[in-house]
Design a protein around this motif. Sequence first.
Motif, short mmCIF file in Angstrom:
data_model
loop_
_atom_site.label_atom_id
_atom_site.label_comp_id
_atom_site.label_asym_id
_atom_site.label_seq_id
_atom_site.Cartn_x
_atom_site.Cartn_y
_atom_site.Cartn_z
N LEU A 1 0.84 -1.18 0.00
CA LEU A 1 0.00 0.00 0.00
C LEU A 1 0.89 1.24 0.00
N GLU B 1 -2.04 5.90 -2.54
CA GLU B 1 -3.28 5.14 -2.67
C GLU B 1 -4.26 5.46 -1.56
N ASP C 1 -4.50 8.47 -0.31
CA ASP C 1 -4.84 9.88 -0.43
C ASP C 1 -6.11 10.04 -1.27
N GLU C 2 -7.10 10.68 -0.69
CA GLU C 2 -8.40 10.84 -1.35
C GLU C 2 -8.28 11.46 -2.75
N VAL D 1 -5.79 11.78 -4.98
CA VAL D 1 -4.96 11.29 -6.08
C VAL D 1 -5.76 10.29 -6.92
N HIS D 2 -5.61 10.40 -8.22
CA HIS D 2 -6.26 9.42 -9.09
C HIS D 2 -5.29 8.27 -9.33
N ASP D 3 -5.67 7.04 -8.94
CA ASP D 3 -4.79 5.91 -9.22
C ASP D 3 -5.16 5.32 -10.57
N PRO E 1 -18.45 10.65 -1.27
CA PRO E 1 -17.19 11.32 -1.58
C PRO E 1 -15.99 10.78 -0.80
N ALA E 2 -16.23 10.13 0.33
CA ALA E 2 -15.08 9.63 1.12
C ALA E 2 -14.77 8.21 0.73
N MET E 3 -13.50 7.93 0.46
CA MET E 3 -13.18 6.58 -0.03
C MET E 3 -13.37 5.52 1.07
N VAL E 4 -13.14 5.87 2.32
CA VAL E 4 -13.32 4.87 3.37
C VAL E 4 -14.78 4.42 3.45
N LYS F 1 -11.88 6.22 -8.96
CA LYS F 1 -10.52 6.72 -9.17
C LYS F 1 -9.53 6.14 -8.17
N LYS F 2 -10.02 5.54 -7.07
CA LYS F 2 -9.11 4.96 -6.08
C LYS F 2 -9.01 3.45 -6.25
N LEU G 1 -8.06 1.15 -4.15
CA LEU G 1 -8.58 0.34 -3.03
C LEU G 1 -10.08 0.13 -3.15
#
Lengths: 157, 975
Positions: free
Chosen positions: A21, A25, A27-28, A30-32, B910-913, B951-952, B954
């Motif tokens: 990790l 990755e 970080d909200e 950043v586009h991965d 909006p939050a990835m978690v 976009k993430k 995970l």
Amino acid sequence: MSNRLENANPVIFQRSGERLLTASEEDEDVHDPIDEREIFDILQSINDPEHPLSLEELNVVEQVRVKVDDPGNTVGIEFTPTIPHCSMATLIGLSIKVKLLRSLPDRFKIDVHITPGSHASEDAVNKQLADKERVAAALENSSLLEVVNQCLSTRNI
Amino acid sequence: MATDCPLLLGLVEEFVSGLVDSKAKDAAAGSTLTSDYFVVISPPCLTSSQPHTRARGVQLLSEVLSECSGSLTEKEVLPPGSAVSILRSLFQDVHVQSLMLVERACVYNMLLNLMATRETELKSLGSDFVFGFVQSMDGERDPRNLLLAFQIASNIIHQGYDLGKFAEELFEVTSCYFPIDFSPPPNDPHGITKEELILALRAILTGTSKFAEFLLPLIIEKVDSDVQSAKLDSLQTLAACVSQYDHKDLAEFLEGLWTSIRREVFHTSSEKIEAAGLSALTALTSCVSRSVLSSDSEDCLSTFLNLVIKDCKHHLSEPDLRLVWPSAKLLQAACSASIRASHIITAAVMPSLIEQYNSRTQCSHRRTLLEVGQKFVQSLNVSLLTEENALSPYRSSLCSIVFSALSETNDSLEITATQLLTSLAQQQGLLEESDIELAVDHLTKLLLTEEDERVVAAVDCAGALAALHPGQFISKMIPRLRIEIVDFVCVIGMVRQRCLSALASVSSQPIIIQQSTPVLLELISAAHTGSVPFTVEDVVLACRSLQRIAEQVQDTEDTGRCFHDIIIPRLLSLALQAALQGEDAPRPSPLVEESVLSAMVPVISTSCSRLQPKLAEETAFKAVSLFLNGNVSFLPDNSFPSNIQLLKGDCWRQSQMVCLLMACVCSSPRTVEVPHLDELLSALEELSCSSSHTLSYTSAAKCFAGLINKRSPGAALDSLIQRTVKRVFSELESPNSTVHFQVFTLMIWVAKALLIRYHPQSTALTDKLFSLLDDADLGWVAADGFSLLMSDSSDILNKACHADLRIMYRQRFFSENSKKLVQGFHAATERKPNYLKALSNIVNKLPKQVQVTELPALLSLLLEALSCPDLSVQLSTLSCLEPVLVDPPPALIQQLEALVSRLLALTSSPAMVVRIGSLRCIHALSHFPAHEILPFRARVLRALAKPLDDKKRLVRSEAVRARGEWFLLGSPGGR
């Protein structure tokens, strides 16, 4: 499926570890991008139709044989059957294709073919896998779909 | 009484012929004497020609018997001899298996009953009893009855009933169920599991060595079958049974058993079966090792082990090392069984391993051999070792292998070599001084030059070696590390970090600590004076190392002295020097930083919490006199001014030191008296309500709470609490107060201190907390406060600090207060989210069992919380839903529609978690009963297409996993 295994004693390869990790990755903002390792991670857990082993452990899929172009919306996979006469090659290719269809956004064009020179009837298999309608028809066949789904089930021993 | 007899006979006849149901039972149960007559007259009805009558007779008899043994145990109700007569007629005249299920259960219960009360009488029947039982259970099929029958059989074996010539019959009638193959029907109300049956049957089969000649061939047969569960069960049974056996029982089957075990370990794909096979082999070997050698017979241990060695050893030297692991595991399993076995196997295997290693050139091969060697060394059971270590003859060659591997350039080879060195070091008395010296040199070199994993292995190894051979470390490694840590100003941070962790790792012996801790203190002091430009991180790491040392060192008076007389005063003195520096100091000391102080707290509190109450008391006394009276006489480098007032709160640099006071007085064992307690408490209360510096007022509140929690109950405590509560409430209610947050902090910590010790006055405070949820300013903080109440805090009010902590306080708090939350939620208008947040904070910390039982009542609230806009509420709700979804309660299934649509909506949060959490829940949903969730399949698959392109990465990987499972649902070959 015949009762006799074609390759009863395959060479087993070590599995790669979990992807490490990185800070970006988490970080909200950043586009991965979708990269080779990510595609490989999707494929590595597919079960072999004959052995209780994954395609990664049999070295059928390798990260170096995955090509991704995220902005260009294409994915190319080369897979290597364990022996040149493997009758399961089409089935393995089909499993890879189905797994990617289920796991990737539909903007991608997915190309699955055999590593050049690693199978006797390479062209025929490649042609079958590239033909959209034949793939669709194959998945209508419930006994074929059953085998594919078994390859895609998560193993729990 | 004789007049009763005909009457009773009539009743019995009526009953057994099915006319009247209850009278005979009542009559028999109602009077104790009647049962005498009853027993006399009942046998005739068992011999009746009517099957129906016989069945009713059995039922009646059983009920009466259980009545007798249940209510009148102290009185011998049945006349002597009656048990025998009942059983004789039962065994002779009743064909048990032709009875109905319930009546068969009656028979078994009756037998159990009699075995419990009439053991001697039954034993007088001799082997007839066993035969009768065998006949009655022959053919039993119902799992409920089987459990009873197994219980009887196991009693027969374990309570020493005479099996006579019926051992084989008893074995036959039970072993026909082996291996158990039973899967309970869904919603089975009886709750019988396969495991229960397996264990019950295993207790019988392995109970006596009389069964050996029948059981062992059966095991071989079942291990050879194709059914995985049968293999597993057989191997486990084998491991269990040989502990009862003598080697003579085993002799003729050893070869067959070995063949089967070997095949399973070589060819299985299941780790469980492999593990079972290996432990069976260990059990076999240790059974054979128990044999007593006589002069004329052959040594069956060496015969058996020769067989094992013959089949396995050549795999260790095959060129491609294909079967090396299974063979090595088998050999190691045998090796760990007994001292003799370990000598025989080591002598056979070690020379060839060493030779192999020296002749191979490929790194991967050498590494495999090294790993095998390491596992061998590990398998030599340390507790078994006596004066003569089996490895002694190979010490020098093993050491030279290790040292040559350590100087290789290959990473993995080095790591394995370090692990092997660790294992060798753990063998008592094996390594010699010169070996240790070399090892220390190598490890030091590794620590200073290598990176990543190799260092981790080296640090572990150094720790293991130092515990047994401290001398070399004191004279060589620690001085070297000291130079690296303190003297080399220019070393890169990474190396210093490693040296610090190595220093902590080797400090497990008191004698080493006296050398290693001064190095750490030197670093901290140099950082304070600025003579070496250490950063805040360096100081924090040094404190962590001290903490680790304090945790791992043996709890003795000497180490306690070292911490209490040297380290703690030194830390306090340095912190005080830093605090007394004015704003005008040329360079601010790192020791006023919050992170440094917070790292010092666990060092002090760990050493105070060790079981040296006398020392802790001294430290508490010194700390209190320092903080209350400014007494600095015990501090080293004493050049302090005389008018220090740390608790007055004028200067934040000084007042924040109260966290160190907390560490000194709040973590000691409960027997330790804190001096001047009342004075101290009121000073702390004052500081916590007046300071404006966060660390100062929070630490003061925590310290106050920690002291209150341990104070003995009584009027003094009650009045103190009342005073504080009054002050807190009046401050909170006065609208102009500027210290709302300070007072709130004090309140929540005091509430926690009282709640965890079940103090009745905690209710006033927690109720206030509930009412604050509706407060405009503090509502949000109050909701967060529940998380503080429910979780363990790391530095105070926990078990390690010897706090008065009842384990079930969370459950109790939850069950007493969940109603208030629900009511408050429905009554609230604007601030509903506060309630949801409080709820999720509470529920999150509850054990899952409690969550599941309480969930139905709260489900609507939790679903509401999923659509609450606050991210942290969504997140904590998701995290408490996820474990519940693994085993969904019925109430949840009824709300599926609401659940699915809310979860799907959250996948675009909006939050990835939150996206990740909701996808995990959706994944868990796919394991619900298929017919319940199938209607949602298409909708879920469509909705999950979107997060596939998130976009993430995970999020995408969770989406891939969840969507894959939903695709398999309802599809052929899937689920």
